[in-house]
Design a protein around this motif. Structure first.
Motif, PDB file in Angstrom:
ATOM      1  N   ALA A 139     -27.494 -27.585  71.150  1.00  0.00           N
ATOM      2  CA  ALA A 139     -26.260 -27.523  70.356  1.00  0.00           C
ATOM      3  C   ALA A 139     -26.506 -28.032  68.936  1.00  0.00           C
ATOM      4  CB  ALA A 139     -25.170 -28.340  71.039  1.00  0.00           C
ATOM      5  N   LEU A 140     -27.251 -29.147  68.819  1.00  0.00           N
ATOM      6  CA  LEU A 140     -27.520 -29.725  67.491  1.00  0.00           C
ATOM      7  C   LEU A 140     -28.333 -28.770  66.621  1.00  0.00           C
ATOM      8  CD1 LEU A 140     -28.326 -33.478  68.313  1.00  0.00           C
ATOM      9  CD2 LEU A 140     -26.402 -32.586  66.987  1.00  0.00           C
ATOM     10  N   HIS A 141     -29.436 -28.224  67.216  1.00  0.00           N
ATOM     11  CA  HIS A 141     -30.305 -27.308  66.463  1.00  0.00           C
ATOM     12  C   HIS A 141     -29.545 -26.051  66.082  1.00  0.00           C
ATOM     13  CE1 HIS A 141     -33.785 -29.761  66.795  1.00  0.00           C
ATOM     14  NE2 HIS A 141     -33.827 -29.710  68.131  1.00  0.00           N
ATOM     15  N   ALA A 142     -28.678 -25.572  66.997  1.00  0.00           N
ATOM     16  CA  ALA A 142     -27.911 -24.348  66.711  1.00  0.00           C
ATOM     17  C   ALA A 142     -27.002 -24.565  65.510  1.00  0.00           C
ATOM     18  CB  ALA A 142     -27.101 -23.932  67.936  1.00  0.00           C
ATOM     19  N   SER A 143     -26.301 -25.722  65.484  1.00  0.00           N
ATOM     20  CA  SER A 143     -25.391 -25.932  64.347  1.00  0.00           C
ATOM     21  C   SER A 143     -26.196 -26.162  63.066  1.00  0.00           C
ATOM     22  CB  SER A 143     -24.396 -27.057  64.629  1.00  0.00           C
ATOM     23  OG  SER A 143     -25.044 -28.277  64.565  1.00  0.00           O
ATOM     24  N   ALA A 144     -27.399 -26.804  63.183  1.00  0.00           N
ATOM     25  CA  ALA A 144     -28.250 -26.981  61.992  1.00  0.00           C
ATOM     26  C   ALA A 144     -28.701 -25.622  61.478  1.00  0.00           C
ATOM     27  CB  ALA A 144     -29.457 -27.855  62.348  1.00  0.00           C
ATOM     28  N   LEU A 177     -27.239 -22.678  61.917  1.00  0.00           N
ATOM     29  CA  LEU A 177     -26.086 -21.978  61.340  1.00  0.00           C
ATOM     30  C   LEU A 177     -25.788 -22.506  59.940  1.00  0.00           C
ATOM     31  CD1 LEU A 177     -23.605 -21.541  64.315  1.00  0.00           C
ATOM     32  CD2 LEU A 177     -24.679 -19.752  62.946  1.00  0.00           C
ATOM     33  N   ASN A 178     -25.832 -23.822  59.790  1.00  0.00           N
ATOM     34  CA  ASN A 178     -25.579 -24.443  58.472  1.00  0.00           C
ATOM     35  C   ASN A 178     -26.561 -23.925  57.441  1.00  0.00           C
ATOM     36  OD1 ASN A 178     -23.436 -25.885  59.277  1.00  0.00           O
ATOM     37  ND2 ASN A 178     -24.551 -27.819  59.615  1.00  0.00           N
ATOM     38  N   THR A 183     -27.926 -30.854  74.652  1.00  0.00           N
ATOM     39  CA  THR A 183     -27.394 -31.479  73.431  1.00  0.00           C
ATOM     40  C   THR A 183     -28.277 -31.088  72.248  1.00  0.00           C
ATOM     41  OG1 THR A 183     -26.823 -33.312  74.848  1.00  0.00           O
ATOM     42  CG2 THR A 183     -26.619 -33.711  72.499  1.00  0.00           C
ATOM     43  N   SER A 208     -35.091 -24.346  63.268  1.00  0.00           N
ATOM     44  CA  SER A 208     -34.017 -24.696  64.212  1.00  0.00           C
ATOM     45  C   SER A 208     -34.067 -23.802  65.441  1.00  0.00           C
ATOM     46  CB  SER A 208     -32.655 -24.543  63.552  1.00  0.00           C
ATOM     47  OG  SER A 208     -32.538 -25.454  62.506  1.00  0.00           O
ATOM     48  N   ASN A 221     -25.568 -20.455  56.524  1.00  0.00           N
ATOM     49  CA  ASN A 221     -24.242 -20.341  55.910  1.00  0.00           C
ATOM     50  C   ASN A 221     -24.192 -20.800  54.455  1.00  0.00           C
ATOM     51  OD1 ASN A 221     -22.662 -19.080  57.700  1.00  0.00           O
ATOM     52  ND2 ASN A 221     -22.029 -20.920  58.807  1.00  0.00           N
TER      53      ASN A 221
END
Ligand code: ADP
Length: 532
Positions: free
Chosen positions: A318-323, A325-326, A315, A341, A329
């Motif tokens: 997944a959280l660090h990956a989306s952080a 990417l954000n 989990t 991250s 981006n």
């Protein structure tokens, strides 16, 4: 191969059974010795005695035959069919015996009975069982050396039963219609004809002796043992019969009582053995089922533990990956943030790997990886893994660590798993709490020269009184997506290290978990036991 022997037909007698059967034989001999001196005393002529004894024996012998036929079907044994048929034949002869017995239903007996009808019927009945035993021994050897027949045992049984009925009818016919052609046993309804007595007794003894010798030589099963007991009973009766001169004497009544006893003992032994074997079978089936269920439960435990333990770092990945990417981006990518991250992702990945290794080590037998490390350092490291989550949830972390703490010798990965679990539980306990007081406090202390204490307190929802006894039970959870495995695994790890883990209410409403660990790992089961 005692466990493979399931029927009394192929089960060898044990010591208990042998001793019990010898005791029964001894009892029969004692009964004979008691009756002998008083055998000639005449007693009241109880006309209902014969129908009563015959009735009981009829039922007993049919039950014995049924049990033997049932075994015969299972084992496809001709030997057992023949033996069972012997009991059926003997039981059938009781019907004409009862009907023709003088005085039982009519003064001279029914069916046109003569003075010697009952005596002849009984003589043939007496010979039938030992002859059936001789045939049983013969067929038992034949069965052992031949393959089971293709013919269905039930068909064979029907043929034998009809044969028994036909022969019993023929015997009845001869003993009633052609009564006068047969040598006489009795002069009148009470007195015997002594001329034929010697020849008669000799033949009966010869048949009994032949059956006993054959059984003794080939004896191998529990059934053989009890047939020998029955033969002993019949021999005792034959001995008594030699010295009895008249009906309705103590000896004559005793003879029938002994006959009843020795015939019923076979039936009782068969029933007892069958139910004993049945209950053994039922117990072993239940044990097998329990073992299978236990295996399923432990499989369940293992898979649930893996998903629980691996789920947490995944989990985080997944959280660090989306952080990350954000941050990349954004119109102006925050590279600094993305690097942090990805570092966190790498750390979580490493932790997943460690957790898997640790789960394997936990379920594998043998010692785990022992290293010397600073518990405070491990607490800081673990807290930093959580700091993003703590910040996101506005939870304050207070560390009051005793800097004089001695280095500890333990499995670092497993102790970290305990800390991660306790932190994760504390964070989840704070979830429903709104407001400013969202706090986790971690305190370490040196208890004495041997033990360290680590306390994780939160100001969360606390542990409900009714749950406090059960939170360390496997699968106990109050969370919708909980597994109820975190705390039991933590406690197992603490105990594996010779330490303890327990919970108490926090001063500010929440819960405190206390982890006590020895500086050097002690074996959980006390001193003197080899740790490695
Ligand atoms: P899970 O977290 O998967 O439910 P655990 O073994 O970790 O399983 O915990 C079992 C239960 O113990 C939780 O469901 C919760 O009710 C209770 N519990 C654990 N930690 C805390 C805590 N810090 N505060 C309140 N209750 C807790």
């Amino acid at each position: 191969m005692a466990q493979d022997q399931l029927g009394l037909f192929d089960k060898s007698p044990d010591q208990r059974e042998t001793r019990f059967s010898l005791a029964v034989v001894a009892l029969l001999i004692v009964a004979l010795l008691v009756i002998l001196p008083v055998r000639g005393i005449r007693l009241h002529e109880v006309q209902a005695f014969i129908p009563m004894i015959d009735g009981i024996m009829f039922v007993g012998e049919l039950i014995t035959a049924t049990l033997l036929y049932a075994q015969a079907i299972v084992f496809r044994s001709r030997a057992l069919i023949v033996l069972a048929t012997g009991f059926v034949f003997a039981a059938l002869l009781l019907i004409p015996h009862m009907l023709t017995f003088p005085g039982a239903f009519a003064p001279d007996g029914l069916l046109g009975a003569g003075v010697n009808t009952t005596a002849w019927i009984y003589t043939i009945r007496r010979a039938a069982l030992p002859i059936a035993i001789l045939a049983y021994v013969h067929f038992k050897q034949a069965d052992a050396s031949s393959h089971p027949g293709v013919e269905r045992p039930s068909v064979r049984i029907m043929v034998w039963v009809w044969a028994a009925i036909a022969v019993a009818a023929a015997v009845t016919l001869i003993a009633t219609r052609w009564h006068d052609l047969l040598p006489p046993f009795f002069v009148n309804h009470a007195e015997r004809n002594q001329n034929y007595a010697a020849a008669y007794h000799f033949i009966v003894f010869a048949i009994y002796a032949a059956a006993a010798v054959a059984l003794l030589r080939k004896r191998s099963s529990v059934l053989d043992l009890w047939l020998l007991v029955a033969l002993a009973g019949w021999l005792v009766q034959a001995l008594l019969n030699v010295v009895i001169d008249a009906r309705f004497t103590v000896g004559w009544y005793g003879l029938f009582a002994l006959m009843l006893f020795s015939n019923l003992i076979v039936m009782l032994a068969l029933i007892a053995e069958t139910s004993w074997l049945y209950s053994r079978l039922a117990l072993s089936t239940a044990a097998q089922r329990r073992e299978r269920e236990a295996r399923l439960v432990s499989m369940d435990t293992v898979t649930a533990a893996i998903s629980h333990e691996v789920g947490q770092p995944l989990t985080a990945v997944a959280l660090h990956a989306s952080a990350g990417l954000n941050s990349l981006n954004k119109p102006r990518p925050d590279v600094e943030m993305a690097i942090r991250s990805f570092r966190a992702i790498s750390e979580s990945g490493q932790r997943t790997f460690d957790v898997i290794k640790s789960i394997r080590a936990m379920f594998a037998k043998g010692p785990n990886l022992q290293t010397e490390f600073d518990l405070n350092q491990l607490v800081r490291e673990t807290a930093s893994l959580m700091d993003r989550e703590l910040a996101a949830k506005k939870i304050t972390l207070e560390l009051s660590l005793d800097e004089a703490l001695a280095p500890i010798n333990a499995d670092r990965v497993q102790i970290q798993r305990v800390l991660v679990n306790l932190f994760a539980n504390a964070i989840e306990a704070l979830e429903p709490k709104r407001g400013r007081n969202r706090r986790i406090a971690i305190r370490s202390a040196q208890l004495n020269g041997h033990d360290l204490l680590l306390e994780v307190s939160d100001s969360g929802v606390g542990i409900a009184a009714e749950s406090s006894e059960r939170i360390f039970d496997p699968f106990f959870t109050t969370k919708a997506t909980g597994t109820g495995l975190g705390l039991p695994l933590c406690r197992t790890i603490a105990e594996e290290h010779g330490g303890r883990l327990w919970a108490s209410p926090s001063p500010d409403q929440g819960a405190t978990f206390h982890l006590q660990l020895p500086i050097r790992r002690r074996h959980p089961h006390g001193p003197g036991t080899n740790v490695s």
